[in-house]
Write an enzyme that holds these catalytic residues in place. Sequence first.
Site, PDB file in Angstrom:
ATOM      1  N   CYS B  53       0.840  -1.218   0.000  1.00 42.05           N
ATOM      2  CA  CYS B  53       0.000   0.000   0.000  1.00 42.05           C
ATOM      3  C   CYS B  53       0.864   1.252   0.000  1.00 42.05           C
ATOM      4  CB  CYS B  53      -0.913   0.027   1.220  1.00 42.05           C
ATOM      5  SG  CYS B  53      -2.026  -1.365   1.272  1.00 42.05           S
ATOM      6  N   ARG B 130      -7.628  -4.249  -3.395  1.00 49.97           N
ATOM      7  CA  ARG B 130      -7.153  -3.089  -4.166  1.00 49.97           C
ATOM      8  C   ARG B 130      -8.111  -2.814  -5.321  1.00 49.97           C
ATOM      9  NH1 ARG B 130      -2.356  -2.565  -1.818  1.00 49.97           N
ATOM     10  NH2 ARG B 130      -1.495  -4.498  -0.999  1.00 49.97           N
TER      11      ARG B 130
END
Lengths: 73, 220
Positions: B53, B130
């Site tokens: 991330c 995601r």
Amino acid sequence: MPCVAPDGKPTSSGMATLKSLKDGASTPEEVAGKTGQPLFRVRSGLRELKNAGFVEEIEGKYSLSKNGETAIQ
Amino acid sequence: MSEVQKPEIRFPILGQKAPDFEALTTQGTLRLSDYKGTWLILFSHPADFTPVCTTEFMAFAKIYDDLKKRNTELLGLSVDSVSSHIAWIKNVEEKMGVKLTFPIIADLNKEVAHKFGMIHPEQSKTETVRCTFVIDPESKIRAMIYYPLTTGRNMNEILRLIDALQTTDKNKVATPANWKPGDPVVVPPPATIEQAEARLKEGYDCKDWYLCMKKLPEGQ
């Protein structure tokens, strides 16, 4: 909050928004143009300023309330 | 023994209006409708202070100016708190030298995540995967990309996707595989026999009546 601080006073971007209204801006697009803030932040900020009593809105047009006038003096 | 009730997973549909929301972010309370008139990339990530991330957020920050030139804003999301987001933003700036200037939703109650089908229980029961949603200026969902927790997204593809969608809207054309700005575009296939016969005489670069390409004028 971007336009109103936890103590209830306008932040620097809140003040910029209020000043742009005093300078003749009335729509979010005009405020964004005068302040250089992105449109999404202006819309969110105007909502906060309205909820805090600094701004009045009639059919998508914004203006300073009495509190708003006082805040920028 | 009664069956365990699984939560209903809802997914948005391409072309539909994106579900509106009001959410707490690192830049105050935002609504999806605040983005009307601009393109928006709404994207989720599993958690703050995690390695993939962090690389993605730095990569998003790197393309943010390029996106703004395309009238496109960025809005991140995870199920972390605003305080966690702020601590992570400050850490990324201090340790990695990258400033994250776009807002990030703190979706602690998963309200937005559920509206957009961002939680995939086979990946994680609590974290968002995601997801990337491209939402147009009329708030319609124009593209969706779902990546698993293990795989970071490709920013060049996200920019390419925005370019392709905006080119399609502006010129009423489609874009072929691996298209990038400046490449020939696909002329929409003819809808009738008459149009199909006429197509070959219209001056396009045609392999056959159903596959015709053309170059757009520069800057289009």
